[in-house]
Structure formats: C-alpha cells, structure tokens
Write an enzyme that holds these catalytic residues in place. Structure first.
Site, PDB file in Angstrom:
ATOM      1  N   GLU A 111      12.309  -4.364 -65.127  1.00  0.00           N
ATOM      2  CA  GLU A 111      13.562  -3.900 -64.542  1.00  0.00           C
ATOM      3  C   GLU A 111      13.518  -3.746 -63.021  1.00  0.00           C
ATOM      4  O   GLU A 111      14.539  -3.933 -62.369  1.00  0.00           O
ATOM      5  CB  GLU A 111      13.957  -2.553 -65.170  1.00  0.00           C
ATOM      6  CG  GLU A 111      14.404  -2.635 -66.612  1.00  0.00           C
ATOM      7  CD  GLU A 111      15.674  -3.451 -66.783  1.00  0.00           C
ATOM      8  OE1 GLU A 111      16.661  -3.193 -66.059  1.00  0.00           O
ATOM      9  OE2 GLU A 111      15.677  -4.364 -67.623  1.00  0.00           O
ATOM     10  N   SER A 378      39.195  -9.735-117.591  1.00  0.00           N
ATOM     11  CA  SER A 378      38.949  -9.150-118.913  1.00  0.00           C
ATOM     12  C   SER A 378      38.174  -7.843-118.863  1.00  0.00           C
ATOM     13  O   SER A 378      38.045  -7.165-119.884  1.00  0.00           O
ATOM     14  CB  SER A 378      38.208 -10.161-119.796  1.00  0.00           C
ATOM     15  OG  SER A 378      39.051 -11.260-120.068  1.00  0.00           O
TER      16      SER A 378
END
Length: 668
Positions: A111, A378
C-alpha cells in the site's frame, strides 16, 4: 548678471547634489534570492487561501476515536456454533507490538512502501495519479493515496472520488502526520480499515476469516489480508479465491522487494498450500437462512441499538449435509435442465433444522425456500386424500381409474393409461390424476382448501377442479410446515427458527419458550393413521421408491407440475420432515424431471446422512384401526363411481366451463 538657480529642496536654495547615479544591477544570486522571497510570499498567500477554501467543510477531527457503526447480529446454531455475523463487526484495538512483524510490513509493502519517508503524502505518487486521470477521462479517479491518506479517508471522509475530497484527504493526512507518530498512524490504520464481510480492523478480520486472533496470523494470511485493501469484495478469499491468492502472492513479492522478508520466507509461505479460510465463511453456510431471519429479528425486538446474539434452531452438521446433497445432485442433473433447488427440514415442533434457499448464494441471493411460490403438483394430493379420510373413506375404499369430465375439464393420467378398479391407497401411491380429481370434486374443493390451510398452507388456494392436482402456488416452507402434522402425531407445528434473542452483554430480549400456546391437534384418528399408511406405500412401492432409506420408517409424496416446470419430494419420519423442490427460476420446463427422480434422490442422499444424527422414532399415529372386512371385489365390480361418493352427498356442484391451463398435469 548672475545665473538664475532653481531653489533646492524645501525652497532653501539651489540643489547642489547633481544627477543621481544609476543603481547597481543585482547579481544573479541576489535576483534569485529576491524572486524566491517574492514567490514564497505569494505561495504562502495562495496556500493560506487554498487551505481556507478547502477547510471550510472539513469534518470535526476531535471525534477521532469515536467508532460509529451498525450494531452486529451474531447467529448461533442450536449447539452454540457461529453461523454468521451480520452488520459491522469491530474487535478491541490491537497493539502493533503484539502483531508478528511481517503483518504491518505486508500492508506497507503493497500500500505505501515510502510510508516511513513521507509527510502524509507522496508527491511522486500524486503526479502519477494526475497523469493517469488526465489520460483516462470518464473512469474512476486514481489518488495515489498513502496509508496516512487512507486513514484520513476512513476516519473522516466519504469514499466519493472527487478532486475536492482528495484535497481534503491530503490536508487531513498532513494534520495526522503532525499530530501522531508513524507507529500510531499505522496502528490506527490497521485497527480501522475495512476488510469486507462486515469486519473492521485487523483483529475482527482475523477472527472472521481465520477464526483466530491477529497475533497468530501466518505470513501468507497476512499477505492475503493486505491484498484485500485494493478491493475487499473483489479480492475476497470467499467470493474470489483464485484472485485473492494471486493478489497475496503479489504482496509477498513486494515484501521481498523492500527486504521485509527473504525469498526463502516467501517460498515457504507459498509452499504452505492454500490458505484455510473459516469453514463457516468459506462455504457461505446458511446464508439464505440468515437472510430469512434478519427481518424477523427486527420485527421481534426492533432495530438493534447494540450488538445482538440470536440463538437459532439450525443444526450446522445437518445444514452441511443438506447443502452438499442439493448442490451435488442439482449439478448432476444439469443435463436434464435442472437449474435450481431448495430444501428445508423441520422437526416435529416446527423447529427449522436445515434451510437451503438455492445452490449458490454468491450467484443468487433469491431465497427459494420462503420467497418462491411454485405449483405443488401432486404433492398437494395428500390434502385431498386427508379430506376424504375425514369424510369417512379408508385406504381400502374402492375406486375406478377411468376417464372423467368435470365441467369442461378432463384430467388425464401421466402414463396415458387407466388402471380400472383400484383402491384409494393404490391411487395415491401411483399418483393417479383421475381419482384425485374425482375425489376432490366429491368432497368439495373448498373443504380441501380448508384442510390445507388448517395444516399450514398460507398462500391463496384457488378452488377450480385443477387444484386437486396441485394447481396451487406454494413455498417449500409452507409445504414442510403442513406435512409436519403427518410426522408428529397430527399437531400443527409452525415453522420457526429463533429460540432466543439477547444482547451481547446477556440481556434477554425474546424467548420462544415463554408464553407459548398449547399444541393444537389438526389431524385426528383414524384419518392420520390412514394417511401415514398410504404415504408409506408411496416410498415402499409407489412413485417415491428412490427416496427409500433402509431401516427407517418413512412416508412421503412426490409432485410434478405441468410440462415438468416443478418437481417435488416431501417426506417424513417420526418428528422430522424434509421438503425438496427443483426447477428453473425462469419457470421453463425441465426434461421430464419428476418428483420421483431428482428430488427423491436429493431427499434420499440428504436423509441418509441426516437420519443417523437424529435418532428418530417411528412415525407416531401410524397404526390406525383397520376397516371392517367387506366384499371389496364385489363392490368394485358393481361400479366404483357410486362407491366413491358418500351416500349422503348429492351431485357435485357445477364448475366454470373454462378449462384450467394445467389440465394435463402429470402425477409424480
């Protein structure tokens, strides 16, 4: 005559000094110093004005140590194991000296490798960013932010990418550098930065992703967390495992480059194999379940104002079995057009023990257990047969499977054949459409709807004749809730999953066991025993044989809708019910997938793993009184159409002439 002379200064006589000599020219050094001072003054004026303009709406820096966040909600399974954490999760600040040295170095390497050398910002980085932004107009801005600038943004500013915000970020970064040491800035940064999955700070991230404190992070784990800073979602070890691994390797390379670690240490970290992420988070276990509960928590206790702990009924080992069975079997059936599936298990008290709303939460967060409404096919027929059993019929009541017309509707069997004289037990286990349609017509579709509602169906039920074959849209949650009465001795069991809600400090806000109503019987004898007997036959020798698990007392029913758009299997044992649905989200047909194939297979695979954990008993109420012997053969020969209608019932009411859209609904 004397010459006239001009008066001197002040009228005191003539000026005798003569013309002024020319000023000596400045040397180059003197000119440089002079103009440097002039430019310095103007630069100072410009900077004062610049800071005055951009400092007008700067945030209040006195609240540096205040943490404002959404309270977290932790969900636990029935044994206390962590399922998920929703909302923001913070952990106590970690002391930089207590972290392994390579942890902060990993963040500096990727960073801000000039962190210890700049005063809050990196001019070279800013110059590169300005050049990039000038040559890439229309896209997101690059800021060249240092760790100090990132901290300023996280503490005080919004993530909006504008030049004004970047300038304010720079001003605040300089202020931070003037007020704090580098160690303090780095410590603040690691304790406040966001790591995705609701985790803020290195300690919370370590607990969330690796189930251990940050002081125990390995080099490879530190590199993975540092790599996430570029984009916690994009480089998540959960959602993007390969991308996160490549990014972690890049971090290790940068650490070698700045001499934070040796090449040998990097190689050892790489040779250590894939990083093991927390199993709960890695598998996104029970995320549909957690989504389902989020709104319920707020309905029960309101919007959280402090961290909460929700104790649930979920059983994580069963949940794992359910997810694996559903994902594996749906993938295996992809060639048949099966795209999605859902599974829910409830015990005899209605406690949800497993809940899978889809095959991949990361790809789709739509919950097919509670949010989807699909035709039951069903699988709806047990409500028809239960209504008939309560009206006086038995599994041995003779009927005839033959063509039938009800109003303008002519239901047909899936096979296209008719069995002739049979019993109701055979009709249910073979899922005969004509018999179910005639039976619902005789007992009344309104009565069938009342039966389904009494057991736990909450969706609207239309009363057209086709409802007997499942032309009713329901959710798997409703179907499991309704079938549960067949498994627990005939009692209504509302599906629920929250046992207790308490604050993190232990104050109880809700308790399911407090003030509970008495159990309500919704199925009596002998109807319950008759239904269990017939639904056992479905698995033993009917359409659901694929669901059979040897050695256990099981019963259930298959369901398939028109054109194979939906397929179901819902089955139960003593005090435990599981509903399985498969289909496609766009409601297009599958390739002849019936409830007795893929759903029954999923049910079998899941229950095979689950049943040994449950120590279930036989289905209560399954030994119903047997009917008195009768001349069934003679009755059948004398015409079952007369027998199926109770003697005291008049002719059926007429139905609308329009044929239902699903008149060719298959039975399974």
């Amino acid at each position: 005559m004397a010459d006239a002379q001009s008066p001197g200064p002040g009228g005191r006589g003539p000026d005798r000094r003569g013309p002024r000599p020319p000023r000596p020219r400045r040397t180059r050094l003197q000119a440089f110093i002079y103009w440097t001072m002039v430019m310095g003054v103007w630069a100072l004026i410009f900077l004062v004005a610049f800071f005055a303009v951009f400092s007008v709406d700067l945030p209040d820096t006195s609240k540096l140590y205040e943490v404002k966040r959404q309270p977290s909600v932790s969900y636990l399974d029935r044994s206390g194991a962590l399922i998920a954490v929703r909302g923001s999760q913070y952990a106590p600040p970690v002391d930089l000296d207590k972290l392994p040295p390579y942890v902060p170095k990993a963040f500096i390497a990727i960073e801000d490798r000039w962190f210890y050398w700049h005063f809050g910002f990196n001019p070279w980085g800013i110059a590169r960013s300005l050049f990039y932004n000038a040559t890439h107009r229309g896209g997101p801005l690059r800021g060249g932010s240092t760790i100090t600038q990132q901290l300023a943004r996280n503490l005080f500013l919004t993530p909006s990418q504008t030049y004004r915000r970047k300038i304010q970020e720079l001003i605040l970064a300089v202020w931070l550098e003037a007020k704090f040491s580098k160690k303090q800035i780095l410590e603040l940064y690691l304790n406040r930065v966001y790591f995705g999955a609701g985790a803020y700070g290195i300690e919370a991230a370590s607990e969330r992703y690796f189930n251990k404190p940050a002081s125990q992070l390995t080099l490879s784990e530190a590199a993975l967390l540092a790599g996430m800073m570029k984009g916690p979602s994009r480089y998540s070890p959960v959602a993007a495992t390969d991308r996160a691994a490549r990014r972690a390797t890049m971090v290790l390379d940068e650490m070698v480059r700045i001499h934070a670690i040796t090449p040998q240490q990097e190689q050892a970290a790489i040779n250590g194999g894939p990083i093991r992420v927390s199993p709960v988070l890695a598998n996104q276990r029970a995320q549909y379940f957690t989504d389902w509960l989020d709104d319920q928590v707020r309905q029960l206790v309101g919007e959280p104002t402090e961290d909460l702990v929700v104790e649930t009924t979920l059983d994580l080992p069963l949940q794992a079995d359910a997810e694996q069975a559903l994902q594996r079997d749906v993938a295996a059936a992809a060639g048949l057009g099966v795209q999605q599936g859902a599974l829910i298990s409830v015990d005899g008290e209605g406690r949800v023990r497993a809940y899978v709303g889809g095959i991949n939460y990361l790809q789709s967060q739509f919950d097919r257990v509670s949010q989807a409404r699909r035709q039951a096919g069903s699988a709806f027929k047990p409500f028809v047969y239960l209504t008939a059993m309560e009206a006086g019929r038995t599994p041995d009541t003779p009927v005839v499977d033959e063509p039938i017309t009800i109003g303008n509707w002519q239901p047909r069997n899936y096979t296209g054949r008719y069995l002739g004289p049979i019993t109701l037990e055979i009709a249910l286990k073979e899922s005969i459409n004509t018999v179910a349609a005639r039976l619902a017509n005789e007992v009344g579709t309104a009565n069938v709807a009342m039966t389904a509602k009494r057991l736990g169906i909450t969706s609207p039920i239309q009363l057209d004749p086709s409802m007997a074959l499942g032309a009713v849209e329901v959710s798997p949650l409703e179907m499991a809730q309704a079938y549960d009465a067949f498994s627990n001795g005939g009692f209504f069991a509302k599906a629920h999953a929250i046992e207790r809600i308490r604050t993190a400090s232990g104050r109880v806000l809700y308790d399911q066991g407090m003030g509970g109503a008495e159990r309500r019987a919704v199925i009596g004898q002998p109807a319950l025993g008759y239904m269990i007997r017939m639904m056992r036959a479905v698995i033993a020798s009917g359409t659901g044989t694929k669901a059979a698990v040897p050695g256990y007392d099981l019963a259930g029913k298959t369901g398939t809708t028109s054109d194979y758009r939906d397929a179901w299997f819902i089955g139960y044992t003593g005090g435990f019910t599981t509903a399985v649905w498969v289909g496609r989200d766009d409601n297009t047909p599958m390739r002849k997938v019936t409830g007795g194939t893929v759903p029954a297979g999923i049910w079998h695979d899941y229950m095979t793993a689950a049943l040994p954990r449950l120590k279930v008993a036989p289905i209560p109420g399954g030994e119903a009184p047997q009917p008195q012997p009768s001349d069934l053969i003679g009755d059948l020969l004398n015409g079952a159409q007369q027998i199926i209608r109770p003697p005291d019932q008049g002719p059926p009411e007429p139905y609308p002439e329009r044929p239902p859209a699903d008149s060719n609904m298959p039975p399974y």
